[in-house]
Design a protein around this motif. Structure first.
Motif, mmCIF file in Angstrom:
data_model
loop_
_atom_site.group_PDB
_atom_site.id
_atom_site.type_symbol
_atom_site.label_atom_id
_atom_site.label_comp_id
_atom_site.label_asym_id
_atom_site.label_seq_id
_atom_site.Cartn_x
_atom_site.Cartn_y
_atom_site.Cartn_z
ATOM 1 N N VAL A 1 0.867 -1.179 0.000
ATOM 2 C CA VAL A 1 0.000 0.000 0.000
ATOM 3 C C VAL A 1 0.902 1.225 0.000
ATOM 4 N N ASN A 2 0.534 2.234 -0.761
ATOM 5 C CA ASN A 2 1.382 3.413 -0.887
ATOM 6 C C ASN A 2 1.306 4.240 0.401
ATOM 7 N N ASP A 3 2.133 3.861 1.365
ATOM 8 C CA ASP A 3 2.129 4.543 2.660
ATOM 9 C C ASP A 3 3.490 5.138 2.993
ATOM 10 N N ASN A 4 4.390 5.203 2.027
ATOM 11 C CA ASN A 4 5.707 5.793 2.244
ATOM 12 C C ASN A 4 5.983 6.820 1.159
ATOM 13 N N ALA A 5 6.510 7.973 1.599
ATOM 14 C CA ALA A 5 6.829 9.045 0.658
ATOM 15 C C ALA A 5 8.222 8.830 0.095
ATOM 16 N N PRO A 6 8.452 9.254 -1.145
ATOM 17 C CA PRO A 6 9.802 9.135 -1.713
ATOM 18 C C PRO A 6 10.756 10.129 -1.053
ATOM 19 N N GLU A 7 12.037 9.862 -1.176
ATOM 20 C CA GLU A 7 13.066 10.716 -0.600
ATOM 21 C C GLU A 7 14.318 10.599 -1.455
ATOM 22 N N PHE A 8 15.316 11.483 -1.110
ATOM 23 C CA PHE A 8 16.557 11.449 -1.886
ATOM 24 C C PHE A 8 17.145 10.037 -1.879
ATOM 25 N N ALA A 9 17.734 9.652 -3.015
ATOM 26 C CA ALA A 9 18.358 8.342 -3.118
ATOM 27 C C ALA A 9 19.672 8.281 -2.364
ATOM 28 N N MET A 10 20.300 9.444 -2.110
ATOM 29 C CA MET A 10 21.590 9.489 -1.433
ATOM 30 C C MET A 10 21.801 10.884 -0.860
ATOM 31 N N TYR A 11 22.865 11.047 -0.110
ATOM 32 C CA TYR A 11 23.240 12.369 0.381
ATOM 33 C C TYR A 11 24.072 13.063 -0.691
ATOM 34 N N TYR A 12 23.648 14.283 -1.055
ATOM 35 C CA TYR A 12 24.315 15.011 -2.132
ATOM 36 C C TYR A 12 25.190 16.118 -1.547
ATOM 37 N N GLU A 13 26.428 16.193 -2.000
ATOM 38 C CA GLU A 13 27.348 17.278 -1.658
ATOM 39 C C GLU A 13 27.386 18.221 -2.862
ATOM 40 N N THR A 14 26.576 19.266 -2.808
ATOM 41 C CA THR A 14 26.382 20.159 -3.942
ATOM 42 C C THR A 14 27.113 21.494 -3.687
ATOM 43 N N PHE A 15 27.729 22.031 -4.720
ATOM 44 C CA PHE A 15 28.394 23.338 -4.608
ATOM 45 C C PHE A 15 28.085 24.163 -5.858
ATOM 46 N N VAL A 16 28.217 25.454 -5.682
ATOM 47 C CA VAL A 16 28.037 26.388 -6.771
ATOM 48 C C VAL A 16 29.238 27.334 -6.780
ATOM 49 N N CYS A 17 29.750 27.597 -7.955
ATOM 50 C CA CYS A 17 30.935 28.447 -8.074
ATOM 51 C C CYS A 17 30.529 29.922 -7.937
ATOM 52 N N GLU A 18 31.466 30.660 -7.401
ATOM 53 C CA GLU A 18 31.200 32.096 -7.252
ATOM 54 C C GLU A 18 31.012 32.766 -8.609
ATOM 55 N N ASN A 19 31.738 32.271 -9.586
ATOM 56 C CA ASN A 19 31.673 32.890 -10.913
ATOM 57 C C ASN A 19 30.695 32.168 -11.835
ATOM 58 N N VAL A 20 29.700 31.479 -11.247
ATOM 59 C CA VAL A 20 28.753 30.718 -12.045
ATOM 60 C C VAL A 20 27.843 31.684 -12.799
ATOM 61 N N LYS A 21 27.303 31.164 -13.899
ATOM 62 C CA LYS A 21 26.373 31.961 -14.692
ATOM 63 C C LYS A 21 24.952 31.446 -14.476
ATOM 64 N N SER A 22 24.024 32.184 -14.870
ATOM 65 C CA SER A 22 22.622 31.814 -14.735
ATOM 66 C C SER A 22 22.287 30.658 -15.679
ATOM 67 N N GLY A 23 21.457 29.697 -15.153
ATOM 68 C CA GLY A 23 21.034 28.556 -15.961
ATOM 69 C C GLY A 23 22.032 27.419 -16.032
ATOM 70 N N GLN A 24 23.042 27.427 -15.176
ATOM 71 C CA GLN A 24 24.076 26.386 -15.210
ATOM 72 C C GLN A 24 23.670 25.230 -14.281
ATOM 73 N N LEU A 25 23.897 23.988 -14.753
ATOM 74 C CA LEU A 25 23.581 22.779 -13.969
ATOM 75 C C LEU A 25 24.588 22.636 -12.829
ATOM 76 N N ILE A 26 24.063 22.454 -11.619
ATOM 77 C CA ILE A 26 24.965 22.249 -10.472
ATOM 78 C C ILE A 26 24.749 20.888 -9.810
ATOM 79 N N GLN A 27 23.604 20.191 -10.077
ATOM 80 C CA GLN A 27 23.390 18.900 -9.439
ATOM 81 C C GLN A 27 22.251 18.175 -10.148
#
Length: 785
Positions: free
Chosen positions: A479-505
């Protein structure tokens, strides 16, 4: 008859003797025929001799009282005047044969046996008695013993053993027996044998010439008579009257042939078995008889009727040749109580001579009737096993399924149901003992366990020993009684000189539920987020993109991005997972270099850096204060050296059996002057010190050159050999402190030397400590002044 035979031999011997008489010298004829020629044409000349002789014959087994006359030798050189002497040499001369040297008569002194020796070779010579001159040269002649029939025929064995197949044709050879006769084979009929059968007729016959035994009757049956004793006689003299004979016995066995068919003594067999007989169990035996033996008596049983073939099988017991009837399918008294079928028996190995006969005799059949007896059987479940499905959100007390069992006997006794608690340790289920209804005792969770395997027991109420178990496999549906969640722990960063619309994760999700058509996740974030946005890839993954550029660590080094993940099952379940995004310094290619929040020099120091520097300064100040306090304590101690004359040397010798250096405790003057310092600084000399090279104190004496030279000499020896024990010790009674790792900083050593005290060990710690060392040097100089 024997007398006439001996008389005939005697006359023959006399004739030979007459032919051996000497002839006239004028007779120069060659009695042996024409002389042969040599290869070169020359004719061989034979020398003449004055007397002639022939071979002598003598009867064996002579029974007379006088010596037996053999023959006479005579030479034409013998004039009858008694001047000639006959000499005889050779086999048996002197013991068996004697010669009259005057007359040349030869006699045998003993009875001779031809079977022991048939011929004797002798040599005769004639000499002159007066001159002993040889008148006739040495000449060889033979005495042959004449045979008489004095040996009976003898067989090689007293008993012969032979066999012949039964039902053999007349004249089939069985065996050949042979006898031998020791008499002369070349003379008369003494050794001519004739064979005859004395016992064994009319079954066998014998060949009179060679002793071959053959069958004489047709179709001799082993089952009627197997063994025969045949007596064979061998008779010499060609079987005539007066001949000698010998006998032997031949034991003849008729070997078995497969000429007898198997037969049932009883053509109806009745067997009884319980309906509880297991498949493969032997329920009875039937037996056919075969008069043959060995492999010819081996039998094969088979069930002919279809009804019997379906329920039973039959095999042959190789040891007893019985037919073993076994159960092929489970028996049921309530369904069928009797079985009747035909069993056929045949020989395993058939004789080719009888296979194609008009009425083959090599099989027989019988009827088998089996009665099935009733037994009290345990309950039988309607299914085995049971597989039941239930949803995981089913509440406690809900129906899971129903099992059913009944008594297969005619009485149909009621049964009760129970769950084997060893298979339900958590007590999740319950069963109604009357109707077999299974219910839940607790709520089920598919994520904890997808299957539950329990055993249900059915027991007859009237007979509790009759029980049956059945496995029940309960599958917990999702029975659908559990909500989905992240598959893993993500270590995400964004560069200071990043541009708009750039993929980070790129993110993905998992769900412990198990939908029927597979997972389908939907990703979203708040639309009002000015920094980042999310794009659903429609494959259960999503991309995190920047909405602007120009991130700065000084402004904010970490962003928390809440992501909402939903599934598509019913009811829909969703959860919010937070993605942490760190702001990092990157190169021109977007490779991360550093994510720490360290301050730039042009912008001043951050709070963390100021705290770290302040802690370092506090630690350094504490070190300086502790060092100054320690120095003051050292200055307040009373020096032990009052006068320079108190310096004494204590030379200790270790060539005795005493206590070694421990004895020097009695001569330590410093102990008498200051007991407190003694207790604090005294080293135990009965153990190895922790420091291999203890600190040496410099001597305050500067005017005594002998003592200084002595000290420097010992110091040089210890420096060159640091592992050698201190066999000699120089004790100075001056106070230099309690033993600092930097050695003494007092003015005692400064006053004992011409130069300044060395404080480089503080200078090595850096500029601040070098200034501190210079300050202490100035203070020491002031105190000394």
């Amino acid at each position: 008859m024997i007398t006439n035979h001996y008389l005939g031999l005697l006359m023959l011997s006399i004739l030979w003797t007459i032919t051996a008489m000497p002839v006239a010298p004028e007779n120069t004829g060659n009695l042996f025929g024409t002389l042969p020629e040599k290869d070169d044409g020359r004719i061989l000349q034979r020398s003449k001799r004055g007397w002639m002789w022939n071979q002598f014959f003598l009867l064996e087994e002579y029974t007379g009282n006088d010596n037996q006359y053999v023959g006479k030798l005579h030479s034409n050189m013998d004039r009858g005047d008694g001047n000639v002497k006959y000499i005889l040499t050779g086999d048996g001369v002197g013991s068996l044969f004697l010669i009259d040297e005057n007359s040349g008569d030869i006699h045998a002194t003993k009875r001779l046996d031809r079977e022991e020796r048939a011929i004797y070779t002798l040599h005769a010579k004639v000499v002159d008695k007066r001159t002993n001159e040889t008148l006739e040269p040495d000449t060889e002649f033979n005495i042959k013993i004449h045979d008489i029939n004095d040996n009976e025929p003898k067989f090689f064995k007293e008993i012969y053993f032979a066999s012949v197949p039964e039902m053999s044709d007349v004249g089939t050879s069985v065996i050949q027996v042979t006898a031998t006769d020791a008499d002369d084979q070349t003379y008369g009929n003494s050794a001519k044998l004739v064979y005859s059968i004395l016992q064994g007729q009319p079954y066998f016959s014998v060949d009179s010439d060679n002793g071959t035994i053959r069958t004489a009757l047709p179709n001799m049956d082993r089952e009627t008579k197997e063994n025969y004793q045949v007596v064979i006689q061998a008779k010499d003299m060609a079987g005539q009257m007066g001949g000698l004979s010998g006998t032997t016995t031949v034991s003849i066995t008729l070997s078995d042939e497969n000429d007898s068919p198997p037969r049932f003594a009883n053509h109806t067999f009745r067997l009884t078995t319980l309906e509880s007989a297991e498949v493969g169990a032997v329920i009875g035996r039937i037996k056919a008889n075969d008069a043959d033996m060995g492999r010819n008596a081996e039998m094969h049983y088979s069930i002919v009727d279809r009804e019997g073939q379906d329920m039973f099988t039959i095999i042959t017991d190789q040891n007893t040749q019985e037919g073993l009837i076994r159960v092929k399918k489970p028996l049921d008294f309530e369904r069928k109580r009797t079985y009747s079928f035909k069993v056929e028996v045949t020989n395993t190995y058939l004789d080719p001579r009888f296979i194609y006969s008009p009425n083959p005799p090599f099989k027989d059949d019988a009827m088998v009737r089996i009665t099935v007896a009733d037994v009290d059987e345990p309950p039988v479940f309607s299914r085995n096993p049971y597989i039941i499905e239930v949803h995981e959100d089913t509440a406690a007390g809900s129906l899971v399924g129903v099992v059913s069992a009944k008594d297969p006997d005619a009485d149909n006794n009621p049964v009760k149901y129970s769950i084997d608690r060893h298979t339900d340790l958590e007590r999740l289920f319950n069963i109604d003992s009357v109707n077999g209804t299974i219910t839940t005792l607790k709520a089920l969770d598919r994520e904890m366990s997808k299957w539950h395997n329990i055993s249900v027991v059915a027991t007859e109420i009237s007979n509790p020993r009759q029980t049956t178990r059945v496995p029940v496999f309960i599958r917990v549906l999702d029975v659908n009684d559990n909500a989905p969640e992240f598959a893993m722990y993500y270590e995400t960063f964004v560069c200071e000189n990043v541009k708009s619309g750039q993929l980070i994760q790129t993110i993905s999700a998992v769900d412990t539920d198990e939908p029927l058509v597979g997972h389908k996740f939907v990703f979203s974030i708040s639309s009002s987020n000015p920094n980042f946005t999310i794009v659903d890839n429609e494959d259960n993954t999503a991309r995190i993109l920047t909405r602007r550029g120009g991130f700065s660590r000084r402004e904010m080094n970490t962003y928390l991005l809440p992501v909402v993940i939903s599934d598509n099952d019913y009811p829909i379940q969703s959860s919010t997972s937070t993605l942490t995004v760190n702001v990092c310094a990157c190169d021109s290619r977007g490779n991360m270099q550093s994510c720490n929040t360290e301050a730039l020099l042009s912008a001043g120091l951050s709070t963390g850096a100021l705290v770290a520097i302040l802690l370092c300064v506090i630690i350094l100040l504490m070190i300086v204060v502790l060092f100054a306090a320690l120095r003051r304590q050292q200055r307040k101690k009373e020096p032990l050296i009052i006068s320079k004359e108190d310096v004494r040397d204590n030379v200790v010798s270790y060539n005795d059996e005493g206590g070694g250096e421990e004895d020097t405790q009695a001569f330590d003057i410093g102990t008498l002057r200051n007991p407190e310092v003694m207790e604090a600084n005294k080293l135990r000399r009965d153990i190895i010190p922790e420091m291999l090279f203890p600190f040496r104190r410099t001597s305050p004496i500067k005017d005594n050159a002998d003592v200084r030279d002595f000290i420097h000499g010992r110091l040089h020896e210890n420096d060159t050999d640091p592992t050698a024990p201190p066999y000699d010790s120089l004790a100075t009674y001056a106070y230099e402190g309690s033993g600092s790792l930097a050695e003494s900083l007092s003015s005692l050593e400064s006053g004992a030397t011409e130069g300044d005290q060395e404080y480089d060990y503080l200078s090595n710690w850096g500029p601040p400590f070098k200034k501190l060392a210079d300050m202490y040097i100035e203070k020491d100089i002031e105190r000394e002044t």
